[in-house]
Design a protein around this motif. Structure first.
Motif, mmCIF file in Angstrom:
data_model
loop_
_atom_site.group_PDB
_atom_site.id
_atom_site.type_symbol
_atom_site.label_atom_id
_atom_site.label_comp_id
_atom_site.label_asym_id
_atom_site.label_seq_id
_atom_site.Cartn_x
_atom_site.Cartn_y
_atom_site.Cartn_z
ATOM 1 N N GLU A 138 0.855 -1.192 0.000
ATOM 2 C CA GLU A 138 0.000 0.000 0.000
ATOM 3 C C GLU A 138 0.886 1.236 0.000
ATOM 4 N N ILE A 139 0.704 2.075 -0.997
ATOM 5 C CA ILE A 139 1.490 3.303 -1.126
ATOM 6 C C ILE A 139 0.508 4.463 -1.209
ATOM 7 N N VAL A 140 0.629 5.410 -0.302
ATOM 8 C CA VAL A 140 -0.339 6.496 -0.190
ATOM 9 C C VAL A 140 0.327 7.821 -0.540
ATOM 10 N N PHE A 141 -0.297 8.549 -1.462
ATOM 11 C CA PHE A 141 0.170 9.875 -1.843
ATOM 12 C C PHE A 141 -0.925 10.900 -1.582
ATOM 13 N N GLU A 142 -0.511 12.114 -1.215
ATOM 14 C CA GLU A 142 -1.451 13.218 -1.108
ATOM 15 C C GLU A 142 -2.015 13.533 -2.498
ATOM 16 N N ARG A 143 -3.229 14.100 -2.543
ATOM 17 C CA ARG A 143 -3.861 14.410 -3.823
ATOM 18 C C ARG A 143 -3.053 15.439 -4.624
ATOM 19 N N ALA A 144 -2.205 16.192 -3.938
ATOM 20 C CA ALA A 144 -1.396 17.204 -4.622
ATOM 21 C C ALA A 144 -0.396 16.606 -5.606
ATOM 22 N N VAL A 145 -0.210 15.291 -5.570
ATOM 23 C CA VAL A 145 0.751 14.648 -6.452
ATOM 24 C C VAL A 145 0.334 14.776 -7.915
ATOM 25 N N GLY A 146 -0.968 14.919 -8.189
ATOM 26 C CA GLY A 146 -1.433 15.066 -9.564
ATOM 27 C C GLY A 146 -2.914 14.778 -9.698
ATOM 28 N N ASP A 147 -3.442 14.937 -10.924
ATOM 29 C CA ASP A 147 -4.855 14.649 -11.148
ATOM 30 C C ASP A 147 -5.057 13.139 -11.249
ATOM 31 N N GLU A 148 -6.307 12.712 -11.162
ATOM 32 C CA GLU A 148 -6.609 11.281 -11.120
ATOM 33 C C GLU A 148 -6.069 10.537 -12.334
ATOM 34 N N GLU A 149 -6.260 11.108 -13.519
ATOM 35 C CA GLU A 149 -5.835 10.427 -14.741
ATOM 36 C C GLU A 149 -4.330 10.198 -14.768
ATOM 37 N N SER A 150 -3.558 11.231 -14.403
ATOM 38 C CA SER A 150 -2.098 11.097 -14.455
ATOM 39 C C SER A 150 -1.590 10.136 -13.384
ATOM 40 N N VAL A 151 -2.213 10.154 -12.209
ATOM 41 C CA VAL A 151 -1.787 9.260 -11.136
ATOM 42 C C VAL A 151 -2.100 7.809 -11.494
ATOM 43 N N MET A 152 -3.280 7.559 -12.034
ATOM 44 C CA MET A 152 -3.641 6.195 -12.422
ATOM 45 C C MET A 152 -2.754 5.681 -13.544
ATOM 46 N N GLU A 153 -2.430 6.550 -14.490
ATOM 47 C CA GLU A 153 -1.540 6.143 -15.578
ATOM 48 C C GLU A 153 -0.157 5.800 -15.039
ATOM 49 N N ALA A 154 0.346 6.634 -14.125
ATOM 50 C CA ALA A 154 1.660 6.375 -13.536
ATOM 51 C C ALA A 154 1.648 5.084 -12.726
ATOM 52 N N ALA A 155 0.552 4.844 -12.002
ATOM 53 C CA ALA A 155 0.449 3.635 -11.183
ATOM 54 C C ALA A 155 0.445 2.385 -12.055
ATOM 55 N N ILE A 156 -0.300 2.422 -13.143
ATOM 56 C CA ILE A 156 -0.351 1.271 -14.060
ATOM 57 C C ILE A 156 1.036 0.994 -14.625
#
Length: 249
Positions: A138-156
């Motif tokens: 489990e890796i938790v980032f604050e929402r300030a890391v980016g918008d949902e689309e960019s974070v999900m793309e990076a996670a994938i």
């Protein structure tokens, strides 16, 4: 990869009260000391220590405190510690997993058993609860890391298995064996943002909705367990109502 997350629910009061900050630092220091004792004081060469220090920094633990904890473990000034997992049940049949690090197994077992008994729960056998959980990264980032689309793309791209979006954080999950690799990939993807926490957790396969007095009793049980010196982490399968969470604050 999106969905409703129980992260804030499960972490219902961690960090919410100033009086818990000292206790949180104590647990983080203990984990650093144990990691340094078991694997040496070289952060880069000791994965457990690296994670412990990373989480301590995310909680703004002073550098001097971190170094003292490392020196204590690497210098052999600490006792012999054992990692132990206890499993039990709270009100409404909610499963509870308690991870401990202790230098006295008998003391810890007695404390955990007593705490369950005094707070509406009961201690079970090893395996009685964990079969209903998955151990995952489990890796938790604050929402300030980016918008949902960019974070999900990076996670994938990093190799994550799931992303859950909370009001204030993104919760990124990984397979247990891929945890360290994915965490490193995410660090590279978000170089300007430190993860809020990075650890292996027990994630419930299903949640039990709980409200009213049983929910308040469950919260009391969780808080009491977390207050024990030997307890490092507590996980549970309760979906606690917002009303109960607010009433407990």
């Amino acid at each position: 990869m999106a969905g409703h997350s129980k992260w804030a629910n499960i972490q219902h009061r961690k960090g919410a009260q100033d009086k818990k900050r000292a206790a949180a630092f104590a647990k983080l220091s203990k984990e650093i000391t144990i990691a340094a004792k078991l694997g040496g004081g070289d952060i880069e060469g000791n994965p457990r220590l690296r994670l412990a220090v990373k989480n301590a920094r995310a909680e703004s633990m002073p550098k001097d405190n971190i170094q003292r904890a490392i020196d204590k473990g690497a210098g052999g000034d600490s006792g012999d510690y054992f990692d132990i997992r206890y499993e039990g049940f709270g009100p409404g049949g909610v499963g509870v997993i308690v991870e401990c690090s202790t230098d006295n197994k008998n003391r810890t077992a007695g404390d955990v058993r007593s705490t369950f008994g005094k707070n509406g729960g009961n201690l079970g056998e090893t395996g009685s609860v964990s079969f209903g959980f998955d151990q995952v990264g489990e890796i938790v980032f604050e929402r300030a890391v980016g918008d949902e689309e960019s974070v999900m793309e990076a996670a994938i791209e990093a190799g994550a298995t799931d992303v859950e979006v909370e009001e204030e954080v993104y919760v990124i999950y990984t397979e247990r064996d891929d945890f360290m690799e994915v965490a490193g990939n995410l660090d590279a993807a978000f170089p300007d943002h430190e993860a809020k926490s990075t650890k292996l957790v027990w994630k419930p396969q299903n949640y039990i909705e709980i409200d009213g007095d049983p929910a308040l009793t469950l919260i009391k049980l969780i808080d009491a367990l977390e207050d024990l010196d030997d307890v490092q982490n507590v996980y549970h399968s309760g979906d606690i109502s917002e009303e109960a969470l607010e009433a407990a604050e």
